[in-house]
Write a protein that holds these residues in place. Structure first.
Motif, PDB file in Angstrom:
ATOM      1  N   PRO A  42      35.627   1.679  49.910  1.00 57.98           N
ATOM      2  CA  PRO A  42      36.724   2.594  50.231  1.00 57.98           C
ATOM      3  C   PRO A  42      37.409   3.231  49.035  1.00 57.98           C
ATOM      4  O   PRO A  42      38.166   4.185  49.199  1.00 57.98           O
ATOM      5  N   ALA A  43      37.160   2.714  47.825  1.00 58.18           N
ATOM      6  CA  ALA A  43      37.940   3.186  46.686  1.00 58.18           C
ATOM      7  C   ALA A  43      37.075   3.654  45.523  1.00 58.18           C
ATOM      8  O   ALA A  43      37.479   3.541  44.363  1.00 58.18           O
ATOM      9  N   VAL A  44      35.893   4.153  45.812  1.00 52.86           N
ATOM     10  CA  VAL A  44      35.009   4.635  44.745  1.00 52.86           C
ATOM     11  C   VAL A  44      35.723   5.668  43.881  1.00 52.86           C
ATOM     12  O   VAL A  44      35.701   5.599  42.646  1.00 52.86           O
ATOM     13  N   ALA A  45      36.351   6.635  44.520  1.00 49.90           N
ATOM     14  CA  ALA A  45      36.983   7.722  43.777  1.00 49.90           C
ATOM     15  C   ALA A  45      38.193   7.251  42.981  1.00 49.90           C
ATOM     16  O   ALA A  45      38.529   7.840  41.952  1.00 49.90           O
ATOM     17  N   GLU A  46      38.855   6.194  43.437  1.00 51.10           N
ATOM     18  CA  GLU A  46      40.097   5.751  42.812  1.00 51.10           C
ATOM     19  C   GLU A  46      39.905   4.625  41.800  1.00 51.10           C
ATOM     20  O   GLU A  46      40.690   4.496  40.866  1.00 51.10           O
ATOM     21  N   LEU A  47      38.891   3.793  41.996  1.00 52.95           N
ATOM     22  CA  LEU A  47      38.734   2.595  41.178  1.00 52.95           C
ATOM     23  C   LEU A  47      37.639   2.699  40.129  1.00 52.95           C
ATOM     24  O   LEU A  47      37.707   2.015  39.100  1.00 52.95           O
ATOM     25  N   GLY A  48      36.618   3.510  40.376  1.00 55.54           N
ATOM     26  CA  GLY A  48      35.442   3.405  39.538  1.00 55.54           C
ATOM     27  C   GLY A  48      34.780   2.063  39.799  1.00 55.54           C
ATOM     28  O   GLY A  48      35.041   1.404  40.810  1.00 55.54           O
ATOM     29  N   HIS A  49      33.925   1.646  38.890  1.00 58.12           N
ATOM     30  CA  HIS A  49      33.173   0.401  39.073  1.00 58.12           C
ATOM     31  C   HIS A  49      33.803  -0.711  38.242  1.00 58.12           C
ATOM     32  O   HIS A  49      33.580  -0.806  37.040  1.00 58.12           O
ATOM     33  N   SER A  50      34.578  -1.552  38.902  1.00 57.35           N
ATOM     34  CA  SER A  50      35.286  -2.640  38.225  1.00 57.35           C
ATOM     35  C   SER A  50      34.525  -3.955  38.379  1.00 57.35           C
ATOM     36  O   SER A  50      35.069  -4.961  38.846  1.00 57.35           O
ATOM     37  N   TYR A  51      33.240  -3.928  38.029  1.00 57.31           N
ATOM     38  CA  TYR A  51      32.410  -5.124  38.030  1.00 57.31           C
ATOM     39  C   TYR A  51      32.511  -5.845  39.387  1.00 57.31           C
ATOM     40  O   TYR A  51      32.434  -5.207  40.420  1.00 57.31           O
ATOM     41  N   SER A  52      32.697  -7.178  39.386  1.00 58.94           N
ATOM     42  CA  SER A  52      32.749  -7.930  40.641  1.00 58.94           C
ATOM     43  C   SER A  52      34.012  -7.663  41.453  1.00 58.94           C
ATOM     44  O   SER A  52      34.061  -7.975  42.646  1.00 58.94           O
ATOM     45  N   ALA A  53      35.036  -7.096  40.817  1.00 63.88           N
ATOM     46  CA  ALA A  53      36.267  -6.816  41.555  1.00 63.88           C
ATOM     47  C   ALA A  53      36.015  -5.831  42.690  1.00 63.88           C
ATOM     48  O   ALA A  53      36.708  -5.873  43.717  1.00 63.88           O
TER      49      ALA A  53
END
Length: 307
Positions: free
Chosen positions: A255-266
């Motif tokens: 749901p948060a690809v655009a907002e979070l980017g790729h935060s590893y396992s988070a």
């Protein structure tokens, strides 16, 4: 210590701690600037940049989970990271314990699977519960980008700083997911290639092997999964992974690809908590989590237990 219980494992108290949101177009990062058009096309718009180091991120995420689960102490802690240590694995582990407010809990520091460290940490936490007959293991995964640029060609994504945590317990502590199975495939001798077709073939081999291993041990393997949680990769990558998992691409919940980017396992724990918060998962429904890295692929089968 629980000495007489059924061998069930639950994930509860999921919480995240993320850096500040920064538009990727504003990053002073040549690796991202060179791929900005591709990143935008894949749905990436922002990443998270933290001022804290990995230990501080992990401790903050752990505190959030303890509060969410209503706990002031746990039987053990598993700290997963793929980032450089502040000092050493041991001293960083101790610092996480102290920062989280559980300084007497035995700790294990886990790595070896990059963005798939959630699965590695869960395997260790589950082993602790079973072997030592514990009730609560605090699992926290934290990473922060240092040195190299934030662009990641595997998955066509941009890396973020953040942490996520949960309680791995013999019973739920609030809303929870029950662990049904975990499987891992690894190709440590694989040669990373720039050829996209060869790279896709490697991913296909790894995901297929992990899926076959999971289905061999999963109760009622034909039931399928309503939701699939993957890392925050490009849309094309997520669609490709969904098909390898045997699920409809529409079942992917990121749901948060655009907002979070790729935060590893988070990414993965955030996705699970988002399903619950948005009321998108019902008690008894199954969720598949796919944790991937350039040379390892893990699957975690869960069933929502409500709460």
């Amino acid at each position: 210590m629980n000495t007489d219980r059924e061998p069930a494992v639950y994930l509860s108290g999921i919480a995240v701690e993320l850096g500040r949101r920064v538009p990727i177009a504003e990053l002073d990062d040549p690796s991202v600037a060179a791929e900005l058009e591709n990143l935008h096309a894949g749905g990436l718009r922002h990443c998270r940049v933290a001022g804290q180091d990995v230990v501080e991120l992990a401790a903050a995420g752990a505190r959030r989970t303890l509060a969410a689960a209503g706990l002031t102490a746990v039987d053990a802690v598993v700290h997963a990271t793929d980032s450089p240590y502040r000092e050493t694995a041991t001293k960083d582990g101790w610092a996480v314990l102290a920062g989280a407010g559980v300084p007497t809990a035995p700790t294990v520091v886990v790595g070896g699977s990059a963005s798939a460290n959630l699965a590695a940490a869960l395997r260790v936490a589950t082993g602790l519960l079973t072997a030592e007959r514990l009730d609560t293991v605090l699992l926290v995964s934290a990473d922060r980008v240092t040195g190299a640029g934030r662009y990641q060609p595997v998955g066509v994504t941009v890396l973020s700083d953040g942490a996520a945590a949960c309680v791995v317990g013999a019973r739920p502590y609030g809303p929870a997911y029950r662990v049904l199975g975990v499987s891992t495939a690894i190709k440590a001798d694989a040669v990373e290639v720039s050829n996209s077709l060869k790279a896709a073939q490697l991913v296909k081999l790894g995901v297929t092997e992990a899926r076959e291993r999971l289905l061999r041990t999963l109760p009622e393997p034909d039931r399928g999964f309503r939701h699939l949680i993957t890392g925050n990769y490009s849309l094309a990558t997520r669609t490709f992974l969904a098909r390898l998992c045997g699920t409809d691409p529409a079942a992917v919940h990121t749901p948060a690809v655009a907002e979070l980017g790729h935060s590893y396992s988070a990414d993965l724990l955030h996705g699970l908590e988002s399903l619950r918060e948005r009321g998108l998962v019902e008690e008894g429904e199954r969720v598949l989590v796919l944790a991937t890295s350039p040379r390892s692929w893990s699957m975690i089968a869960l069933e929502y237990a409500g709460g």
